[in-house]
Design a protein around this motif. Structure first.
Motif, PDB file in Angstrom:
ATOM      1  N   LEU A   1       1.022  -1.539   0.092  1.00 57.10           N
ATOM      2  CA  LEU A   1      -0.114   0.259   0.102  1.00 57.10           C
ATOM      3  C   LEU A   1       0.481   1.359  -0.020  1.00 57.10           C
ATOM      4  O   LEU A   1       1.995   0.739   0.904  1.00 57.10           O
ATOM      5  CB  LEU A   1      -1.397  -0.297   1.754  1.00 57.10           C
ATOM      6  N   PHE A   2       0.898   1.779  -0.751  1.00 56.05           N
ATOM      7  CA  PHE A   2       0.911   3.789  -1.078  1.00 56.05           C
ATOM      8  C   PHE A   2      -0.095   4.401  -0.640  1.00 56.05           C
ATOM      9  O   PHE A   2      -1.441   4.292  -1.218  1.00 56.05           O
ATOM     10  CB  PHE A   2       1.626   3.563  -2.322  1.00 56.05           C
ATOM     11  N   ARG A   3      -0.078   5.425  -0.460  1.00 46.92           N
ATOM     12  CA  ARG A   3      -0.658   6.648   0.574  1.00 46.92           C
ATOM     13  C   ARG A   3      -0.468   7.649  -1.260  1.00 46.92           C
ATOM     14  O   ARG A   3       0.285   8.870  -1.115  1.00 46.92           O
ATOM     15  CB  ARG A   3      -0.987   7.123   1.421  1.00 46.92           C
TER      16      ARG A   3
ATOM     17  N   GLU B   1     -16.424   6.223  10.035  1.00 47.09           N
ATOM     18  CA  GLU B   1     -16.515   7.627  10.474  1.00 47.09           C
ATOM     19  C   GLU B   1     -14.780   7.769  10.061  1.00 47.09           C
ATOM     20  O   GLU B   1     -13.836   7.279  11.278  1.00 47.09           O
ATOM     21  CB  GLU B   1     -16.941   7.735  11.719  1.00 47.09           C
ATOM     22  N   GLU B   2     -14.341   8.565   9.070  1.00 47.94           N
ATOM     23  CA  GLU B   2     -13.038   8.784   9.636  1.00 47.94           C
ATOM     24  C   GLU B   2     -11.892   9.854  10.870  1.00 47.94           C
ATOM     25  O   GLU B   2     -11.064   9.161  10.104  1.00 47.94           O
ATOM     26  CB  GLU B   2     -12.650   9.512   7.483  1.00 47.94           C
ATOM     27  N   GLU B   3     -12.904  10.234  11.270  1.00 47.01           N
ATOM     28  CA  GLU B   3     -12.633  10.707  12.362  1.00 47.01           C
ATOM     29  C   GLU B   3     -11.898   9.483  12.868  1.00 47.01           C
ATOM     30  O   GLU B   3     -11.333  10.250  14.197  1.00 47.01           O
ATOM     31  CB  GLU B   3     -13.848  11.867  12.487  1.00 47.01           C
ATOM     32  N   SER B   4     -12.405   8.660  13.450  1.00 43.78           N
ATOM     33  CA  SER B   4     -12.240   7.715  14.147  1.00 43.78           C
ATOM     34  C   SER B   4     -10.225   7.360  13.648  1.00 43.78           C
ATOM     35  O   SER B   4      -9.960   6.569  14.792  1.00 43.78           O
ATOM     36  CB  SER B   4     -12.808   6.864  14.007  1.00 43.78           C
ATOM     37  N   MET B   5      -9.883   7.686  12.430  1.00 48.61           N
ATOM     38  CA  MET B   5      -8.449   7.568  13.153  1.00 48.61           C
ATOM     39  C   MET B   5      -7.338   9.022  12.816  1.00 48.61           C
ATOM     40  O   MET B   5      -7.169   9.449  12.167  1.00 48.61           O
ATOM     41  CB  MET B   5      -8.192   6.758  10.655  1.00 48.61           C
ATOM     42  N   ILE B   6      -7.768   9.822  13.772  1.00 49.67           N
ATOM     43  CA  ILE B   6      -7.284  10.628  14.002  1.00 49.67           C
ATOM     44  C   ILE B   6      -5.372  10.935  14.513  1.00 49.67           C
ATOM     45  O   ILE B   6      -5.678   8.899  15.228  1.00 49.67           O
ATOM     46  CB  ILE B   6      -7.557  11.117  15.219  1.00 49.67           C
ATOM     47  N   ARG B   7      -5.137  11.271  13.611  1.00 51.16           N
ATOM     48  CA  ARG B   7      -3.536  10.918  13.530  1.00 51.16           C
ATOM     49  C   ARG B   7      -3.040  10.831  14.773  1.00 51.16           C
ATOM     50  O   ARG B   7      -2.889  12.269  16.005  1.00 51.16           O
ATOM     51  CB  ARG B   7      -2.678  12.008  12.667  1.00 51.16           C
ATOM     52  N   LEU B   8      -2.343  10.050  15.817  1.00 49.17           N
ATOM     53  CA  LEU B   8      -1.514  10.203  16.722  1.00 49.17           C
ATOM     54  C   LEU B   8       0.016  10.358  16.641  1.00 49.17           C
ATOM     55  O   LEU B   8       0.959  10.105  17.876  1.00 49.17           O
ATOM     56  CB  LEU B   8      -2.061   9.325  17.289  1.00 49.17           C
TER      57      LEU B   8
ATOM     58  N   LYS C   1       5.664  -7.001  -7.203  1.00 49.77           N
ATOM     59  CA  LYS C   1       4.604  -6.867  -8.101  1.00 49.77           C
ATOM     60  C   LYS C   1       3.651  -5.981  -8.568  1.00 49.77           C
ATOM     61  O   LYS C   1       3.023  -5.474  -6.876  1.00 49.77           O
ATOM     62  CB  LYS C   1       3.893  -8.681  -7.954  1.00 49.77           C
ATOM     63  N   PHE C   2       3.709  -5.419  -9.091  1.00 54.79           N
ATOM     64  CA  PHE C   2       2.834  -4.344  -9.309  1.00 54.79           C
ATOM     65  C   PHE C   2       1.408  -4.404  -9.194  1.00 54.79           C
ATOM     66  O   PHE C   2       0.539  -3.778  -8.819  1.00 54.79           O
ATOM     67  CB  PHE C   2       3.070  -3.744 -11.017  1.00 54.79           C
ATOM     68  N   ARG C   3       1.053  -5.806  -9.565  1.00 55.36           N
ATOM     69  CA  ARG C   3      -0.211  -6.281  -9.823  1.00 55.36           C
ATOM     70  C   ARG C   3      -1.197  -6.155  -7.826  1.00 55.36           C
ATOM     71  O   ARG C   3      -2.255  -5.801  -7.900  1.00 55.36           O
ATOM     72  CB  ARG C   3      -0.386  -8.003 -10.302  1.00 55.36           C
ATOM     73  N   ASN C   4      -0.039  -6.327  -7.225  1.00 57.03           N
ATOM     74  CA  ASN C   4      -0.603  -5.923  -5.936  1.00 57.03           C
ATOM     75  C   ASN C   4      -0.417  -4.357  -5.752  1.00 57.03           C
ATOM     76  O   ASN C   4      -0.561  -4.410  -3.946  1.00 57.03           O
ATOM     77  CB  ASN C   4       0.430  -7.128  -5.407  1.00 57.03           C
ATOM     78  N   VAL C   5      -0.350  -3.658  -5.812  1.00 58.92           N
ATOM     79  CA  VAL C   5      -0.081  -2.331  -5.321  1.00 58.92           C
ATOM     80  C   VAL C   5      -1.381  -1.845  -5.182  1.00 58.92           C
ATOM     81  O   VAL C   5      -2.552  -2.238  -5.890  1.00 58.92           O
ATOM     82  CB  VAL C   5       0.311  -1.956  -6.761  1.00 58.92           C
ATOM     83  N   HIS C   6      -2.018  -1.516  -4.160  1.00 60.29           N
ATOM     84  CA  HIS C   6      -3.396  -0.470  -3.428  1.00 60.29           C
ATOM     85  C   HIS C   6      -2.965   0.731  -3.153  1.00 60.29           C
ATOM     86  O   HIS C   6      -1.602   1.237  -2.431  1.00 60.29           O
ATOM     87  CB  HIS C   6      -3.873  -1.776  -2.522  1.00 60.29           C
ATOM     88  N   GLU C   7      -3.332   1.778  -3.129  1.00 61.73           N
ATOM     89  CA  GLU C   7      -3.344   3.237  -3.508  1.00 61.73           C
ATOM     90  C   GLU C   7      -4.686   3.627  -1.680  1.00 61.73           C
ATOM     91  O   GLU C   7      -5.934   2.974  -1.341  1.00 61.73           O
ATOM     92  CB  GLU C   7      -4.119   4.202  -4.068  1.00 61.73           C
ATOM     93  N   GLN C   8      -3.991   3.533  -0.392  1.00 69.15           N
ATOM     94  CA  GLN C   8      -4.603   3.694   0.674  1.00 69.15           C
ATOM     95  C   GLN C   8      -5.378   4.448   0.844  1.00 69.15           C
ATOM     96  O   GLN C   8      -6.688   3.799   1.058  1.00 69.15           O
ATOM     97  CB  GLN C   8      -3.459   3.680   1.605  1.00 69.15           C
ATOM     98  N   ARG C   9      -6.284   5.834   0.069  1.00 71.51           N
ATOM     99  CA  ARG C   9      -6.630   6.525   0.348  1.00 71.51           C
ATOM    100  C   ARG C   9      -7.794   6.287  -0.639  1.00 71.51           C
ATOM    101  O   ARG C   9      -9.141   6.347  -0.201  1.00 71.51           O
ATOM    102  CB  ARG C   9      -6.142   8.080  -0.026  1.00 71.51           C
ATOM    103  N   GLN C  10      -8.003   5.405  -1.304  1.00 72.67           N
ATOM    104  CA  GLN C  10      -9.210   4.273  -1.679  1.00 72.67           C
ATOM    105  C   GLN C  10     -10.004   3.541  -1.426  1.00 72.67           C
ATOM    106  O   GLN C  10     -11.088   3.798  -0.963  1.00 72.67           O
ATOM    107  CB  GLN C  10      -8.713   3.597  -2.832  1.00 72.67           C
ATOM    108  N   PHE C  11      -8.715   2.853  -0.037  1.00 71.01           N
ATOM    109  CA  PHE C  11      -9.915   2.027   0.651  1.00 71.01           C
ATOM    110  C   PHE C  11     -10.240   3.431   1.639  1.00 71.01           C
ATOM    111  O   PHE C  11     -11.147   2.888   1.932  1.00 71.01           O
ATOM    112  CB  PHE C  11      -8.635   1.653   1.575  1.00 71.01           C
ATOM    113  N   MET C  12      -9.870   4.827   2.010  1.00 73.27           N
ATOM    114  CA  MET C  12     -10.439   5.254   3.256  1.00 73.27           C
ATOM    115  C   MET C  12     -11.521   6.364   2.897  1.00 73.27           C
ATOM    116  O   MET C  12     -13.004   6.142   2.801  1.00 73.27           O
ATOM    117  CB  MET C  12      -9.591   6.478   3.587  1.00 73.27           C
ATOM    118  N   ARG C  13     -11.451   6.142   0.701  1.00 73.75           N
ATOM    119  CA  ARG C  13     -12.496   7.074   0.351  1.00 73.75           C
ATOM    120  C   ARG C  13     -13.898   5.839   0.582  1.00 73.75           C
ATOM    121  O   ARG C  13     -15.657   6.227   0.218  1.00 73.75           O
ATOM    122  CB  ARG C  13     -12.840   7.451  -1.453  1.00 73.75           C
ATOM    123  N   THR C  14     -13.628   4.713   0.013  1.00 74.51           N
ATOM    124  CA  THR C  14     -14.941   3.547  -0.472  1.00 74.51           C
ATOM    125  C   THR C  14     -14.995   3.409   1.055  1.00 74.51           C
ATOM    126  O   THR C  14     -16.738   3.252   1.455  1.00 74.51           O
ATOM    127  CB  THR C  14     -14.236   2.338  -0.666  1.00 74.51           C
ATOM    128  N   ALA C  15     -14.462   3.335   2.657  1.00 71.16           N
ATOM    129  CA  ALA C  15     -15.235   2.990   3.205  1.00 71.16           C
ATOM    130  C   ALA C  15     -15.938   3.738   3.979  1.00 71.16           C
ATOM    131  O   ALA C  15     -17.234   4.134   4.495  1.00 71.16           O
ATOM    132  CB  ALA C  15     -13.679   2.564   4.411  1.00 71.16           C
TER     133      ALA C  15
END
Length: 193
Positions: free
Chosen positions: A112-114, A156-163, A136-150
């Motif tokens: 995963l990359f952000r 509730e994205e606010e639950s992931m306050i940066r600590l 392997k390029f086929r295993n690359v995921h974009e972390q922001r897409q996970f967040m947007r979809t979720a």
């Protein structure tokens, strides 16, 4: 399940001296993590920017505007004994140990990359160094897409306050792993009804 968990995913983050696709990399941080977002293994290396693309003046100014943290990051990079080639080799070696190390092949789990910049910087650095990309390029995921979809599915994205402190590649990779794991767990629950 959003992606298979046969292998623990790896979250990667970079710090650079610019935004250009060939920007000088000054730090690589990564973590292998489990479904709960718990860190299994860590990797961090400061990279000397000498021999890489010249830093952008605006980016150097930005680092200096970060106060002591930014100045420390620059000092750590410029005093590092690791050039980009040796840092890439060490990262590749660590990454291979996260997935069937007996095979000595590229990492074959989710990576995963952000955003796409970190991926571009890393792939360009490997290409310029003439070293095979260790995943392997086929295993690359974009972390922001996970967040947007979720979030779209009620997370509730606010639950992931940066600590953790920002602009440190290892701390950012840990935070990104925790966000991705939480988002994937939420999406899995949504899918399973």
């Amino acid at each position: 399940m959003i992606f298979g968990w046969e292998e623990n995913p790896v979250s990667v983050d970079l710090e650079t001296l610019g935004l250009h696709p060939f920007a000088a990399i000054i730090q690589i941080g990564a973590v292998s993590f489990n479904r709960k977002g718990e860190v299994i293994s860590e990797f961090k290396i400061n990279v000397n920017p000498k021999g890489q693309r010249a830093p952008d003046a605006d980016t150097i100014s930005w680092w200096l505007d970060q106060g002591e943290e930014g100045a420390t990051m620059l000092r750590s990079a410029y005093s590092s004994v690791f050039d980009i080639e040796s840092a890439l080799a060490q990262f590749g070696g660590w990454l291979r140990t996260q997935s069937h190390p007996e095979l000595f092949g590229p990492f074959d789990g989710p990576i995963l990359f952000r955003g796409n910049k970190d991926l571009s910087w890393l792939e360009n650095a490997y290409d310029k160094a003439g070293i095979e990309v260790p995943f392997k390029f086929r295993n690359v995921h974009e972390q922001r897409q996970f967040m947007r979809t979720a979030v779209y599915l009620g997370f509730e994205e606010e639950s992931m306050i940066r600590l953790t402190r920002t602009h440190d590649a290892l701390n950012d990779a840990i935070w990104q792993a925790k966000c991705a794991a939480a988002a994937v767990r939420h999406m899995d629950q949504f899918i399973q009804g």
